[in-house]
Design a protein around this motif. Structure first.
Motif: not given
Length: 238
Positions: A143-144, A149-158, A166-169
């Motif tokens: 999933m990550r 690949r689709e350009g989402w931004t990682l904003v938090d990890t466990g 992930f946040r969608n710009p």
């Protein structure tokens, strides 16, 4: 006996010296005076608009619940496929819910912690229990990788559990987009959970969540013929 002296009559307002000077400064043509009146009206309208913005804040955009539900369900289905859970078990929850949104601007001070009934957010969450750790970690990795690949931004990890947000710009300024997705695996119960969220928007007239046809969701079946399990074999040798 002397007769009382008559009181001096007040001069008209336009005959006083300060006002005469003001009138001499005003444009004498009718069109010029109309322009002055128009500018004054525009300034008054701008002041009223500024006060209204301070009171009400930025208005919420209009939302389309059906369109939002389609995109939330798409993210939920893709995450379920990427999890590759053995036997494709049924999910818990699996329903598009609405969330609370609050008043904006100075008006919010008069409605502290009071949600608006005409503005709601949307989210869809599903979970499966008793998922083995190796299966959960593999699903999270797939999933990550896809979100990156689709350009989402990682904003938090466990921190204390495997997972991420992930946040969608592309969805920051579009209420119809999925704003962020969250996936976690809880070691204590083996619960694998995924949620997708869309931001606050103004509901259309007549929308009622509990009779909304697009509310429920379940993962799609695997394409193809259902697999028939083999018949049980006797343990007694013949």
């Amino acid at each position: 006996m002397n007769a009382p002296r008559p009181r001096p009559r007040p001069r008209p307002w336009y005959r006083t010296a300060p006002r005469r000077r003001l009138l001499r400064r005003l444009p004498e043509s009718r069109s010029a005076r109309a322009l002055v009146v128009l500018c004054a009206a525009l300034l008054a309208a701008a002041a009223i608009a500024a006060l209204a913005w301070l009171w009400y804040g930025t208005p919420y955009p209009q939302s389309d619940p059906d369109r939002i539900a389609v995109r939330l369900k798409d993210q939920a289905q893709r995450a379920y496929d990427e999890a590759a859970l053995p036997g494709r078990p049924e999910v818990e929850l699996g329903r598009v819910e609405t969330g609370t949104c609050y008043y904006r601007g100075l008006r919010g001070l008069a409605h502290i912690d009071e949600g608006r009934s005409d503005v709601r957010s949307f989210d869809l969450e599903w979970q499966v229990r008793a998922v083995p750790e190796d299966v959960a970690r593999s699903g999270l990795q797939r999933m990550r990788a896809r979100l990156e690949r689709e350009g989402w931004t990682l904003v938090d990890t466990g921190v204390d559990r495997p997972g991420f947000r992930f946040r969608n710009p592309a969805g920051e300024d579009d209420v119809q987009q999925v704003e962020h997705v969250d996936a976690r695996w809880y070691r204590e119960t083996g619960t694998y959970t995924v949620s997708a969220y869309a931001g606050c928007g103004k509901l259309p007239d007549g929308f009622y969540e509990y009779t909304w046809p697009e509310r429920d969701w379940a993962p799609a079946a695997v394409p193809g013929e259902p697999v028939t399990p083999p018949a049980a074999r006797s343990a007694t040798r013949r």
